[in-house]
Design a protein around this motif. Structure first.
Motif, mmCIF file in Angstrom:
data_model
loop_
_atom_site.group_PDB
_atom_site.id
_atom_site.type_symbol
_atom_site.label_atom_id
_atom_site.label_comp_id
_atom_site.label_asym_id
_atom_site.label_seq_id
_atom_site.Cartn_x
_atom_site.Cartn_y
_atom_site.Cartn_z
ATOM 1 N N PHE A 143 44.223 -0.823 -9.097
ATOM 2 C CA PHE A 143 45.521 -1.169 -9.358
ATOM 3 C C PHE A 143 45.985 -2.657 -9.164
ATOM 4 N N THR A 144 44.972 -3.394 -8.741
ATOM 5 C CA THR A 144 45.221 -4.684 -8.762
ATOM 6 C C THR A 144 44.174 -5.594 -9.878
ATOM 7 N N HIS A 145 43.108 -5.368 -9.565
ATOM 8 C CA HIS A 145 42.261 -6.151 -10.481
ATOM 9 C C HIS A 145 42.210 -5.602 -12.049
ATOM 10 N N TYR A 146 41.885 -4.517 -11.892
ATOM 11 C CA TYR A 146 41.836 -3.877 -13.448
ATOM 12 C C TYR A 146 43.130 -3.866 -14.152
ATOM 13 N N LYS A 147 44.071 -3.421 -13.548
ATOM 14 C CA LYS A 147 45.641 -3.526 -14.102
ATOM 15 C C LYS A 147 45.818 -4.918 -14.534
ATOM 16 N N ASP A 148 45.662 -5.836 -13.534
ATOM 17 C CA ASP A 148 45.960 -7.121 -13.938
ATOM 18 C C ASP A 148 45.262 -7.706 -15.311
ATOM 19 N N LYS A 149 43.917 -7.520 -15.424
ATOM 20 C CA LYS A 149 43.271 -7.881 -16.446
ATOM 21 C C LYS A 149 43.532 -7.244 -17.732
ATOM 22 N N MET A 150 43.836 -5.924 -17.685
ATOM 23 C CA MET A 150 44.113 -5.079 -18.861
ATOM 24 C C MET A 150 45.507 -5.078 -19.163
ATOM 25 N N SER A 151 46.665 -5.736 -18.586
ATOM 26 C CA SER A 151 47.853 -5.824 -18.815
ATOM 27 C C SER A 151 48.139 -6.405 -20.021
ATOM 28 N N VAL A 152 47.346 -7.403 -20.541
ATOM 29 C CA VAL A 152 47.775 -7.942 -21.792
ATOM 30 C C VAL A 152 47.475 -7.302 -23.166
ATOM 31 N N TYR A 153 46.639 -6.085 -22.989
ATOM 32 C CA TYR A 153 46.440 -5.197 -23.962
ATOM 33 C C TYR A 153 47.452 -3.920 -24.161
ATOM 34 N N LEU A 154 48.355 -3.765 -23.186
ATOM 35 C CA LEU A 154 49.008 -2.773 -23.002
ATOM 36 C C LEU A 154 50.434 -2.855 -23.909
ATOM 37 N N LEU A 155 50.699 -4.063 -24.259
ATOM 38 C CA LEU A 155 51.930 -4.048 -25.286
ATOM 39 C C LEU A 155 51.628 -3.861 -26.554
#
Length: 87
Positions: free
Chosen positions: A75-87
């Motif tokens: 919920f911190t590292h993975y979410k932050d790194k993958m957030s650019v691919y979610l939109l």
């Protein structure tokens, strides 16, 4: 539309001699939990009653429980790194 991340799939490594890391092409013998993702392989290790998350050659701060370590990874590292691919 905003897409949601799928939960990480963790593997309990306490009952095996080691887990295979595709990134380093080697076995990790002291892992207690392991998870491989597109952005990192997360390895949780225990030392002196504390838990540490190793990823990409780095070690994150110590945690009191395995659940805290997993929570940070997901919920911190993975979410932050993958957030650019979610939109």
């Amino acid at each position: 539309m905003i897409r949601k991340l799928k939960p990480l799939i963790w593997y309990d490594a306490t009952s095996c001699a080691g887990v295979y890391s595709e990134r380093s092409d080697s076995y990790i013998k002291d892992a207690i939990w392991f998870c491989s993702t597109l952005v990192a392989e997360y390895v949780i290790r225990e030392r002196n009653g504390k838990y540490y998350v190793n990823y990409g050659g780095r070690t994150e701060n110590e945690y009191n429980t395995v659940e805290e370590a997993k929570e940070w990874a997901e919920f911190t590292h993975y979410k932050d790194k993958m957030s650019v691919y979610l939109l």
